[in-house]
Design an enzyme around this catalytic site. Structure first.
Site, PDB file in Angstrom:
ATOM      1  N   HIS A 264       0.955  -1.401  -0.226  1.00 15.11           N
ATOM      2  CA  HIS A 264       0.063   0.044  -0.123  1.00 15.11           C
ATOM      3  C   HIS A 264       0.716   1.361  -0.019  1.00 15.11           C
ATOM      4  O   HIS A 264       0.814   1.971  -0.981  1.00 15.11           O
ATOM      5  CB  HIS A 264      -0.705   0.164   1.517  1.00 15.11           C
ATOM      6  CG  HIS A 264      -1.623   0.942   0.865  1.00 15.11           C
ATOM      7  ND1 HIS A 264      -3.311   0.851   0.885  1.00 15.11           N
ATOM      8  CD2 HIS A 264      -1.565   2.437   2.071  1.00 15.11           C
ATOM      9  CE1 HIS A 264      -4.510   2.176   0.946  1.00 15.11           C
ATOM     10  NE2 HIS A 264      -2.897   3.662   1.895  1.00 15.11           N
ATOM     11  N   GLU A 265       1.858   1.231   0.817  1.00 21.01           N
ATOM     12  CA  GLU A 265       2.333   2.554   1.013  1.00 21.01           C
ATOM     13  C   GLU A 265       3.518   2.538  -0.058  1.00 21.01           C
ATOM     14  O   GLU A 265       3.982   4.087  -0.966  1.00 21.01           O
ATOM     15  CB  GLU A 265       3.378   2.784   2.349  1.00 21.01           C
ATOM     16  CG  GLU A 265       2.441   2.857   3.487  1.00 21.01           C
ATOM     17  CD  GLU A 265       1.672   3.041   3.921  1.00 21.01           C
ATOM     18  OE1 GLU A 265       1.520   4.386   3.007  1.00 21.01           O
ATOM     19  OE2 GLU A 265       0.405   2.847   4.882  1.00 21.01           O
ATOM     20  N   HIS A 268       1.654   4.498  -2.679  1.00 26.39           N
ATOM     21  CA  HIS A 268       2.102   5.851  -2.362  1.00 26.39           C
ATOM     22  C   HIS A 268       3.452   7.133  -2.939  1.00 26.39           C
ATOM     23  O   HIS A 268       3.393   7.744  -3.225  1.00 26.39           O
ATOM     24  CB  HIS A 268       1.842   6.435  -0.919  1.00 26.39           C
ATOM     25  CG  HIS A 268       0.347   6.661   0.079  1.00 26.39           C
ATOM     26  ND1 HIS A 268      -0.824   7.064  -0.801  1.00 26.39           N
ATOM     27  CD2 HIS A 268      -0.237   5.550   0.148  1.00 26.39           C
ATOM     28  CE1 HIS A 268      -1.843   7.076  -0.436  1.00 26.39           C
ATOM     29  NE2 HIS A 268      -2.072   6.362   0.256  1.00 26.39           N
ATOM     30  N   GLU A 294      -4.613   7.622  -2.564  1.00 28.11           N
ATOM     31  CA  GLU A 294      -4.898   6.534  -2.385  1.00 28.11           C
ATOM     32  C   GLU A 294      -5.558   4.754  -3.870  1.00 28.11           C
ATOM     33  O   GLU A 294      -5.368   4.182  -3.300  1.00 28.11           O
ATOM     34  CB  GLU A 294      -6.203   6.318  -1.594  1.00 28.11           C
ATOM     35  CG  GLU A 294      -6.074   7.474   0.103  1.00 28.11           C
ATOM     36  CD  GLU A 294      -5.227   6.065   1.019  1.00 28.11           C
ATOM     37  OE1 GLU A 294      -5.169   5.375   0.452  1.00 28.11           O
ATOM     38  OE2 GLU A 294      -4.068   7.698   1.492  1.00 28.11           O
TER      39      GLU A 294
END
Length: 499
Positions: A264-265, A268, A294
């Site tokens: 997930h990160e 980003h 997101e």
């Protein structure tokens, strides 16, 4: 003038960017490395920089230069750059520097206390700091709303504009109401059809997990010459050009949670690293909004990492770094990782129930900022909504209820909706990628995600803030945000087991 107004504005915004850089890494250190005893001094330093930044951004000359430049700039790309400068200036000029400084101090104090208070299930202790954060955030919301009441029908809408620019609370409510109507039945159907899965619990040394997570980041395209991975209580991504910082958290009895958080990160960080260099240090060079941000993190986590073909590929690395996981096949890891089950913790929720966690927070924080709910009443309402949406109770369990998130500690009200809007956007973007690359499953099964990064670089990352978010989505997929793609994705993965 020795220089035209636009050139002077560029210089000023570049100086502001230098202050932002300093605050970014002071805050990262505060969350990751700093000894607890240093919090008071660090908070004062960050608050001072925040105050300086605000004073520089709102000085009278800034507005004068923007007015002058509007009559001088004719090139479309520079006009867009100027538009984003003006937007950034207008978002700041409505707030007095005293409020900005007070918010920084209150947020640092609340966040620092939260680290211990959550562990101790201490809602009363948290509330003593949180009330001030809420009061200051309401003051901010009302000040922002007063500037453009025709655009912001509620104080909460004015805060939403900071994270979900272009998406009103009315639009979000309608979208969420559609999900609230569809998801409960869908969740029930998925649970009724899913088979029993193995428990992935075992003994997984933290050092080995960290190496495994770094391997995942490399496969996903993260450049360790321009970034690093560390540990924090709440996973996050931050940084600046050439220095992207990712944090995750580990448990020695589970490896899947950390891997999903890291994926997930990495999404980003990839967005930030892919922004155009020619617009660096200027507002137009920033990521468009958190709904797009997101979408990138969720695309990496849910569409890539959690897909069956990628799991088949990456299971080899899991077995290599974590010997205790060799007893699980790739198929077993995939089914266990995508198991649907209502739960208390948002960051550990599966992607089917996750939107309900966000809807709960959206409904609470909008009421809180519109002053129809007081901080003292949050635990009771949280428990009520958890029972309604998840069939679970958080009564007297604040650590797994209203104390579980970091976002409200610094007044980031309006952020939560971006998670689910991002999920909708990620499914829609990935549908476009799959259409353009029908061989996508074969590529992921080989650990090849270069075609995805190239597509995103062209369609999303390179656009920065040169367009509005819906225009970026339309150019990339042919239509604006459509929740149908997300619902189809859920049905394909969880009911038809297609990927």
């Amino acid at each position: 003038m020795s220089k035209d107004a636009y050139a002077k504005l560029v210089e000023k915004f570049q100086r502001l960017s230098r202050l932002e850089h300093a605050m970014t890494f002071l805050q990262w250190d505060q969350l990751v490395m700093m000894p607890a005893a240093g919090n008071d001094t660090r908070s004062k330093s960050i608050a001072e920089l925040a105050s300086m930044h605000h004073e520089m951004l709102t000085e009278p000359e800034m507005g004068e230069l923007i007015d002058t430049a509007q009559g001088q700039v004719t090139e479309p790309s520079l006009q867009r750059s100027l538009l984003e400068m003006e937007r950034t200036w207008r978002q700041a000029v409505c707030l007095p520097s005293t409020l900005v400084k007070a918010q920084s101090l209150a947020g640092s104090k609340c966040e620092h206390g939260w680290r211990t208070q959550r562990k101790e299930n201490d809602w009363k202790g948290f509330l003593s700091n949180f009330r001030e954060v809420v009061n200051l955030s309401r003051e901010e919301a009302q000040a922002r709303q007063a500037v453009k009441p025709e655009r912001f029908p509620t104080p909460y809408d004015a805060l939403l504009d900071l994270y979900c620019t272009g998406d009103s609370s009315e639009f979000i409510k309608k979208t969420f109401d559609q999900l609230k109507t569809t998801l409960p039945g869908l969740i029930e159907e998925v649970i009724s059809q899913q088979n029993e899965t193995v428990s992935l619990r075992g003994s997984y040394p933290i050092d080995a997990q960290k190496q495994l997570n770094e391997k995942l980041m490399k496969v996903l395209g993260f450049n360790f010459e321009a970034g690093r991975l560390d540990v924090s209580m709440h996973p996050f991504s931050t940084g600046d050009t050439g220095d992207q910082r990712i944090t995750t958290r580990f448990r020695d009895t589970d490896f899947a949670d950390a891997l999903q958080g890291t994926a997930h990160e990495t999404g980003h960080a990839s967005y930030e690293a892919g922004l155009p260099e020619e617009w660096a240090d200027l507002p137009v060079g920033n990521a468009r909004n958190m709904c797009l941000h997101e979408s990138q993190s969720l695309l990496f986590e849910k569409q890539i990492f959690l897909s069956s073909p990628f799991t088949q590929f990456f299971a080899q690395s899991v077995h290599s770094y974590l010997p205790d996981a060799k007893r699980f096949s790739a198929e077993e890891i995939w089914h266990a990782s995508k198991r649907v089950q209502p739960s208390l913790i948002r960051v550990e929720a599966d992607e089917v129930t996750y939107p309900l966690h966000v809807i709960l927070r959206f409904e609470i924080e909008s009421s809180l900022m519109n002053s129809t709910l007081e901080p003292d009443d949050i635990p009771e309402l949280w428990d009520e909504k958890m029972k309604k949406y998840m069939g679970l109770s958080t009564k007297d369990n604040y650590a797994d209820g209203c104390l579980q998130d970091i976002h409200w500690t610094d007044g980031s009200f309006g952020y939560f909706p971006s998670y689910t809007l991002g999920a909708l956007n990620s499914a829609q973007l990935f549908a476009a990628i799959k259409k353009e690359h029908p061989e996508w499953q074969e590529k992921l099964a080989q650990g090849d995600i270069g075609f995805i990064r190239n597509w995103l670089q062209k369609a999303i990352w390179s656009k920065a803030s040169t367009l509005d978010s819906q225009d970026i989505i339309i150019q990339a997929t042919g239509e604006g945000t459509n929740p149908g793609y997300f619902l189809e994705h859920i049905q394909a993965r969880y009911l038809r087991n297609q990927y």
